[in-house]
Write a protein that holds these residues in place. Structure first.
Motif, PDB file in Angstrom:
ATOM      1  N   ARG A 144      -1.419   3.771  -6.636  1.00  0.00           N
ATOM      2  CA  ARG A 144      -2.456   4.324  -5.772  1.00  0.00           C
ATOM      3  C   ARG A 144      -3.330   3.165  -5.317  1.00  0.00           C
ATOM      4  N   PRO A 145      -3.230   2.732  -4.058  1.00  0.00           N
ATOM      5  CA  PRO A 145      -3.897   1.497  -3.621  1.00  0.00           C
ATOM      6  C   PRO A 145      -5.408   1.509  -3.736  1.00  0.00           C
ATOM      7  N   GLU A 146      -6.038   2.702  -3.758  1.00  0.00           N
ATOM      8  CA  GLU A 146      -7.498   2.740  -3.833  1.00  0.00           C
ATOM      9  C   GLU A 146      -8.041   2.139  -5.126  1.00  0.00           C
ATOM     10  N   PHE A 147      -7.201   2.048  -6.173  1.00  0.00           N
ATOM     11  CA  PHE A 147      -7.677   1.498  -7.442  1.00  0.00           C
ATOM     12  C   PHE A 147      -7.803  -0.024  -7.421  1.00  0.00           C
ATOM     13  N   PHE A 148      -7.488  -0.639  -6.297  1.00  0.00           N
ATOM     14  CA  PHE A 148      -7.789  -2.066  -6.146  1.00  0.00           C
ATOM     15  C   PHE A 148      -9.300  -2.282  -6.219  1.00  0.00           C
TER      16      PHE A 148
ATOM     17  N   ASP B  83       0.817  -1.211   0.000  1.00  0.00           N
ATOM     18  CA  ASP B  83       0.000   0.000   0.000  1.00  0.00           C
ATOM     19  C   ASP B  83       0.852   1.264   0.000  1.00  0.00           C
TER      20      ASP B  83
ATOM     21  N   TYR C 273     -10.214  -2.720  -9.762  1.00  0.00           N
ATOM     22  CA  TYR C 273      -9.891  -4.094 -10.163  1.00  0.00           C
ATOM     23  C   TYR C 273     -11.052  -5.031  -9.822  1.00  0.00           C
TER      24      TYR C 273
ATOM     25  N   THR D 173      -5.805  -2.002 -13.846  1.00  0.00           N
ATOM     26  CA  THR D 173      -6.096  -1.289 -12.594  1.00  0.00           C
ATOM     27  C   THR D 173      -5.456  -1.984 -11.394  1.00  0.00           C
TER      28      THR D 173
ATOM     29  N   PRO E 280      -2.624  -4.778  -2.591  1.00  0.00           N
ATOM     30  CA  PRO E 280      -2.378  -3.329  -2.505  1.00  0.00           C
ATOM     31  C   PRO E 280      -3.023  -2.618  -1.328  1.00  0.00           C
TER      32      PRO E 280
ATOM     33  N   SER F  42      -2.993  -0.041  -8.901  1.00  0.00           N
ATOM     34  CA  SER F  42      -3.180  -0.011  -7.451  1.00  0.00           C
ATOM     35  C   SER F  42      -1.858  -0.112  -6.697  1.00  0.00           C
TER      36      SER F  42
END
Length: 544
Positions: free
Chosen positions: A171-175, A60, A178, A164, A222, A168
């Protein structure tokens, strides 16, 4: 652009060259007016440069962005120069990719240029920091450009799921994106199971599974690691508290104590909601109220091209002028825009809008739950502009004359302002390059021994060499003399931030130390070009 195949034509190459030149113009002399941002961006840089010895960071913590810095460091060895090189790349490359994306979707050159121009000169581009969001934007627009050439909706979803997942790690929020793309794929293949080419679907799914396993096993999940989301929530909740209660405490380094009061022993966002729903809802409501300012800034604030930029008022005024111009255009041409929208509202356009929403949902959640920061809103602004351009403009069908293309290119370059005079970069009464001057001044001491440097600005050591260690102010939990001894502190950067920190301002030992630094073997010198002072232990001075 070939209007039927969505491929770049010679005219687009000319325009891309113009965008590159305009980006160089915009960032010209960046080092003379933009200070180095410490903390987040500098941590990414340092851990990227030191990737070989430190290894890949927590999943992360943006490991992909750190790998990017490692790659750049192969060509640039000076960390200050590396910082500014990356800053330029993150301003120019996503802009070029944004133009290519819109042209791939057959948006007319004039529209593509207009949208790209205001992205290039927007404060969301050059001014927003830290830069992993721009790195993610470059990846996202590249993914959507490639996706256009994948005919199958199901395989497009799988491709974007893999992309994506990779995003992530910046930027981990894009998990979450996914997961959404995977969910879409599952629903789609169930609903269309009778007409799908299952051999191709199975091959595509196996590829995604393999890519996912490699990434998840090698880098980790992530959204796991250092509980980064809780720290982001805690710091920004504390920032809101400082607005409500008008406190002067440094919320970025004292957030744990501030958050503990309303949320007790919570160590997650869900735990905060469970422990004190009313405080959580108040925080979210305040964020929602502030969204209007954030979105106005992302969509309309830009480096001035009409009004002089010596005052912040004119800077804001030009943002309102752009908003008014777009509102007038929308009303005046509403019939044509509605016709274009109806003509463009095909199955492919619906899928593009849905997929764009999958990409925008994670930062929208961050804007509401964490804080309406510009870097969260940036990708939402980019894809909102992209969807609007594709949905409301007529499809490109006629090649432009050579002279017209050249005129567009020249006008683009001429209208692009130099960013130096903008008040965004010169608001500080202490001088715009406090951090750069501090780093350079300490560097001139040429100290070869181990330096344990106490400072509260965010990581000067990252730019000074491996013999420098950063002693953080928030690590102090005892009296100053014990803290000094325990950490072997032999250099201190005296700044307003350090002096005003509650851990030091209320410590009588610290105040006594400042009045008699020479009794402790320290020499005090002023740092040229700043209002800071440097305390250096005499043992280090002998190594000068």
């Amino acid at each position: 652009m070939n209007p039927t195949q969505g491929r770049l034509a010679a005219s687009d190459i000319v325009i891309i060259a113009a965008i590159f030149i305009a980006g160089v113009k915009l960032t010209y002399g960046l080092e003379r007016f933009l200070d180095i941002g410490l903390y987040d961006e500098s941590v990414y840089l340092y851990k990227g440069v030191m990737l070989g010895s430190l290894g890949v960071s927590a999943p992360d913590g943006g490991p992909l962005y750190r790998i990017w810095y490692w790659f750049l460091s192969l060509f640039v060895k000076d960390n200050i120069k590396l910082y500014y090189l990356n800053y330029r790349i993150m301003a120019i490359v996503p802009t070029i990719l944004f133009y290519i994306l819109m042209r791939t979707y057959r948006t007319p050159i004039a529209v593509s240029l207009g949208v790209t121009f205001f992205y290039l000169i927007s404060i969301g581009n050059l001014s927003v920091w830290p830069k992993p969001s721009h790195f993610a934007i470059a990846m996202a627009v590249a993914l959507f450009t490639i996706k256009k050439h994948i005919a199958s909706e199901s395989r497009s979803a799988l491709f974007l799921a893999g992309g994506t997942l990779l995003m992530s790690y910046a930027r981990p929020e894009f998990f979450l994106s996914y997961v959404l793309f995977l969910g879409f794929y599952i629903v789609y293949i169930i609903s269309e199971r009778r007409v799908l080419a299952w051999r191709k679907e199975l091959a595509a799914l196996i590829c995604l599974v393999l890519v996912s396993l490699v990434l998840l096993c090698s880098l980790g999940v992530p959204v796991s690691g250092t509980n980064r989301s809780w720290m982001a929530f805690g710091q920004h909740f504390s920032l809101n508290v400082s607005h409500w209660e008008k406190t002067d405490v440094n919320v970025w380094t004292n957030w744990e104590a501030i958050v503990a009061k309303p949320f007790g022993n919570a160590h997650s966002i869900a735990g905060a909601l469970m422990n004190n729903p009313s405080a959580f809802i108040k925080h979210v409501a305040y964020n929602i109220i502030e969204l209007k300012s954030t979105f106005f800034g992302v969509f309309f604030m830009h480096f001035n091209i009409l009004l002089p930029t010596r005052t912040g008022a004119k800077f804001i005024m030009e943002g309102y002028l752009l908003a008014a111009l777009l509102a007038w255009f929308s009303v005046y041409y509403r019939k044509r825009l509605l016709k274009n929208f109806r003509d463009n509202f095909s199955k492919d356009s619906k899928t593009m809008m849905l997929f764009s929403s999958f990409l925008c949902l994670p930062p929208l959640v961050s804007l509401v739950v964490i804080y309406p920061r510009y870097h969260y809103a940036l990708i939402v602004g980019v894809f909102a502009a992209f969807v609007a351009a594709v949905a409301l403009s007529a499809r490109d069908s006629v090649a432009l004359q050579k002279n017209t293309v050249i005129s567009y290119a020249v006008l683009f370059i001429l209208l692009t302002p130099y960013s130096g005079p903008n008040p965004y970069f010169s608001y500080s009464s202490k001088g715009p390059l406090q951090n750069v001057e501090t780093i350079k001044f300490i560097g001139t001491l040429n100290i070869s021994g181990t330096v344990n440097m106490l400072e509260a600005e965010g990581g000067f050591a990252y730019y000074l060499g491996r013999n420098y260690n950063w002693i953080t102010e928030w690590g102090k939990s005892v009296g100053f003399y014990q803290f000094l001894k325990d950490n072997g502190i032999n250099m201190i950067v005296l700044s307003d931030t350090l002096n005003n920190d509650s851990r030091f301002a209320g410590d009588s030992q610290w105040l006594e130390f400042l009045s008699n630094v020479q009794n402790f073997g320290f020499v005090k010198v002023g740092i040229n070009g700043t209002q800071r002072q440097l305390l250096v232990h005499e043992t280090l001075m002998r190594q000068h």
